[in-house]
Design an enzyme around this catalytic site. Structure first.
Site, PDB file in Angstrom:
ATOM      1  N   ASN A   1      33.235  43.231  41.870  1.00 30.32           N
ATOM      2  CA  ASN A   1      34.332  43.934  42.523  1.00 30.32           C
ATOM      3  C   ASN A   1      33.773  45.088  43.349  1.00 30.32           C
ATOM      4  O   ASN A   1      33.383  44.887  44.474  1.00 30.32           O
ATOM      5  CB  ASN A   1      35.408  44.388  41.531  1.00 30.32           C
ATOM      6  CG  ASN A   1      36.719  44.669  42.258  1.00 30.32           C
ATOM      7  OD1 ASN A   1      36.875  44.316  43.417  1.00 30.32           O
ATOM      8  ND2 ASN A   1      37.660  45.318  41.595  1.00 30.32           N
TER       9      ASN A   1
ATOM     10  N   THR B   1      30.361  42.175  47.460  1.00 30.68           N
ATOM     11  CA  THR B   1      30.545  40.950  46.702  1.00 30.68           C
ATOM     12  C   THR B   1      29.451  40.100  47.295  1.00 30.68           C
ATOM     13  O   THR B   1      28.804  40.542  48.246  1.00 30.68           O
ATOM     14  CB  THR B   1      31.978  40.406  46.976  1.00 30.68           C
ATOM     15  OG1 THR B   1      32.911  41.202  46.266  1.00 30.68           O
ATOM     16  CG2 THR B   1      32.176  38.970  46.591  1.00 30.68           C
TER      17      THR B   1
HETATM   18  O1  DON Z   1      38.161  39.072  43.869  1.00 31.29           O
HETATM   19  C1  DON Z   1      38.434  39.842  44.770  1.00 31.29           C
HETATM   20  O2  DON Z   1      39.226  39.608  45.646  1.00 31.29           O
HETATM   21  C2  DON Z   1      37.692  41.164  44.850  1.00 31.29           C
HETATM   22  N1  DON Z   1      37.313  41.572  43.543  1.00 31.29           N
HETATM   23  C3  DON Z   1      36.521  40.988  45.748  1.00 31.29           C
HETATM   24  C4  DON Z   1      35.798  42.266  45.899  1.00 31.29           C
HETATM   25  C5  DON Z   1      35.019  42.352  47.107  1.00 31.29           C
HETATM   26  O3  DON Z   1      34.975  41.513  47.962  1.00 31.29           O
HETATM   27  C6  DON Z   1      34.238  43.582  47.190  1.00 31.29           C
HETATM   28  N2  DON Z   1      34.458  44.176  48.410  1.00 31.29           N
HETATM   29  N3  DON Z   1      34.888  45.234  48.557  1.00 31.29           N
END
Ligand code: DON
Length: 568
Positions: free
Chosen positions: A398, A378
């Site tokens: 994601n 992210t």
């Molecule tokens: O919004 C969220 O919490 C997740 N989609 C964030 C994803 C993320 O940090 C990627 N890391 N694995």
């Protein structure tokens, strides 16, 4: 020897040496730096540099954040994006705060059983790979709305042009990006039928990545604003990808997409005030609950990584993540009891079962294992400008490269954010997080997030800007880095690099970074009844601390070798 033979040999050796010798990119990451006036910390040096250029041209922190995000869509394709979404927390120099929600939304034809078979079993992979995993992207609307309301530079074109140039002329990829691209070749080939710049036998450091279609899309956004993305050829290209496969995002979904300005969660902790992202992120609320819980304990006396401090923090996390699974979802669809969850009465009651001697037991129903299959991707960017405006912004696809589908003709990866919904009550998502009704799939709803873009004041003055990628571990990383500075007296760079631990209620275990917690402390925790599992690494913090003399300490995180601090 004839000249032609000598030249042939020379050419051959030149060819071999060029092929074998990776060309280092013409940039380097600086992961900790103290500057006088303004700082940008982002996951890529080329993006940080663009942010700084915008500040030098008279832009404010919001302008810089917008330019950095567009640049990350080019230079950090595994997570930087225009096909995903994000959250931005802004603190103006006058102390006023706001937050912008540009989280993806479920398409209008989505429904709660979208990823279940006729027996209501979860169909493996459907919410994580391929176009059905994609929510309606929010990034472009978010960046343009942020600029329109809070930017200082009138012309948004100036914020997009640097990204267009990087896409059109190409940039040399880093070793980390090359490694990542190689790892996902099979998935790219599985989900894309036409060639694209990301499909190649082997990437190496220094390869020039040119993204002409992305440059064209960015140009359309520059010329037409939101319509350049949510209508016309880009919208057509997104919908064509849906038709090629089993996707459901329609033109009407794209046209209807809107961002939301929301009041940040604001929580006092001693002489600090924390502003962070409200639902549909769980980040701010969970961080607020964690801090309110530990505020009543002499945690600095316990000491950094002492068994007492870890036990207390983990027990708070166990309770807060249980609340997350039960009560949190998109506030436009479900009433999230924010005030009650933050009230002292509720938190005291929640901790009434806490004892310093023994681990509590998480409810064992439907435990999932925290499958950390992929590294955390992210993007987070922290910015402070020379007037003291601050921006903390986290955006995501994601997973790495989202759902792995690259929109042919428009040049970007689509997210797989739908997996952040609770696809079935009690069934863990890719981060092992469980949920229920509050986060069930519904048409046009936003999926719950853990992203925690945060800005902290000390005695009413700007103190810290921080956030991270890292799925469910984002919240606990922000919690730890703040406490490392505020309670354990660490300088920011040490606070960021310090090993981390994490508990999320289910599964009932503390995950720790390998080698990060002393063996003797681990032994004590095991004897108290905790389960412990070591993994490689957790969330990747990017932070700025305003020091007492007004200078700014920017810190990236060794956990992403491309993290970079720029400033002056
Ligand atoms: O919004 C969220 O919490 C997740 N989609 C964030 C994803 C993320 O940090 C990627 N890391 N694995």
């Amino acid at each position: 020897m004839p000249k032609i033979v000598i030249y042939s040999f020379l050419l051959f050796f030149l060819f071999v040496s060029c092929k074998k010798q990776p060309q280092a990119p013409a940039y380097q990451s600086v992961q900790s730096m103290v500057v006088d006036s303004a700082a940008v910390v982002s996951p890529h040096p080329l993006a940080s540099e663009i942010g700084i250029e915008i500040l030098r041209k008279g832009g404010n922190a919001v302008d810089a954040a917008v330019a950095v995000q567009f640049a990350l869509a080019v230079v950090y394709p595994r997570a930087g994006n225009i096909g995903g979404g994000g959250f931005m927390v802004i603190r103006d120099q006058d102390g006023s705060t706001t937050s912008l929600d540009y989280r993806e939304k479920a398409p209008q034809s989505a429904h709660r059983n979208l990823y279940l078979d006729s027996l209501e079993n979860v169909i493996k992979g459907l919410s994580t790979e391929g176009v059905l995993a994609a929510g309606v992207p929010g990034t472009v609307a978010g960046l343009l709305d942020a600029h329109q309301k809070h930017g200082k530079l009138k012309d948004v074109a100036a914020l997009i042009e640097p990204a267009i140039l990087l896409a059109k002329n190409g940039f040399k990829i880093s070793e980390a990006e090359a490694r990542r691209l190689n790892r996902f070749q099979d998935a790219f080939r599985k989900h894309n039928n036409t060639p694209n710049p990301f499909i190649k036998d082997t990437f190496i450091i220094g390869d020039l990545l040119v993204q002409e279609e992305l440059a064209h899309t960015l140009n359309l956004i520059k010329e037409k604003g939101k319509a350049g993305f949510y209508e016309g050829v880009v919208a057509d290209a997104i919908v064509a990808e849906m038709k090629n496969s089993n996707g459901i995002i329609s033109k009407s979904d794209l046209q209807k997409y809107e961002t939301q300005w929301r009041t940040p969660i604001s929580v006092d902790y001693k002489n600090y005030r924390i502003f962070s992202m409200p639902p549909p992120s769980s980040g701010g609320l969970a961080l607020g609950q964690l801090l309110k819980i530990v505020e009543g304990f002499p945690i600095s006396d316990y000491g950094f990584h002492s068994q007492e401090a870890i036990h207390l923090m983990v027990e708070a996390e166990r309770r807060v993540y249980a609340d997350r699974a039960t009560y949190l979802g998109d506030p436009d669809f479900y009433t999230v009891p924010v005030d009650s969850l933050l009230s002292s009465d509720y938190l005291t009651e929640s901790m009434s079962t806490y004892t310093p001697e023994q681990a509590s037991v998480s409810d064992s129903i439907d435990t999932g294992s925290l499958l950390i299959k992929e590294s955390f991707e992210t993007t987070h960017t922290s910015i402070v400008d020379s007037d003291g405006n601050a921006v903390s912004v986290t955006t995501t696809l994601n997973s790495n490269y989202g759902c792995k589908v690259w929109v042919d003709g428009a040049g970007f990866f689509l997210n797989n954010e739908m997996d952040d919904f609770s696809v079935k009550p009690g069934i863990p998502n890719q981060f092992g997080l469980v949920g229920a009704e509050a986060n069930a799939i519904q048409a046009e709803k936003r999926m719950l997030s853990s992203m925690t873009p945060t800005i902290i004041e000390k005695d009413g003055e700007l103190f810290m800007v921080l956030g991270a990628p890292g799925g469910s571990t984002i919240i606990t990383a922000v919690f730890q880095v703040f406490l490392n500075v505020a309670e354990f007296g660490m300088p920011l760079d040490k606070a960021v690099t310090a090993p981390r631990f994490h508990h999320q209620w289910l599964p009932d275990e503390i995950i720790i970074e390998k080698g990060g917690i002393p063996e003797s402390t681990q032994q004590q925790l095991l004897e108290m009844g905790h389960n412990i599992r070591a993994i490689e690494r957790m969330a990747v913090i990017k932070a700025i601390q305003r020091l007492p003399d007004g200078s700014l300490h920017g810190a990236g995180d060794f956990r992403n070798p491309d993290d970079d601090v720029s400033g002056w």
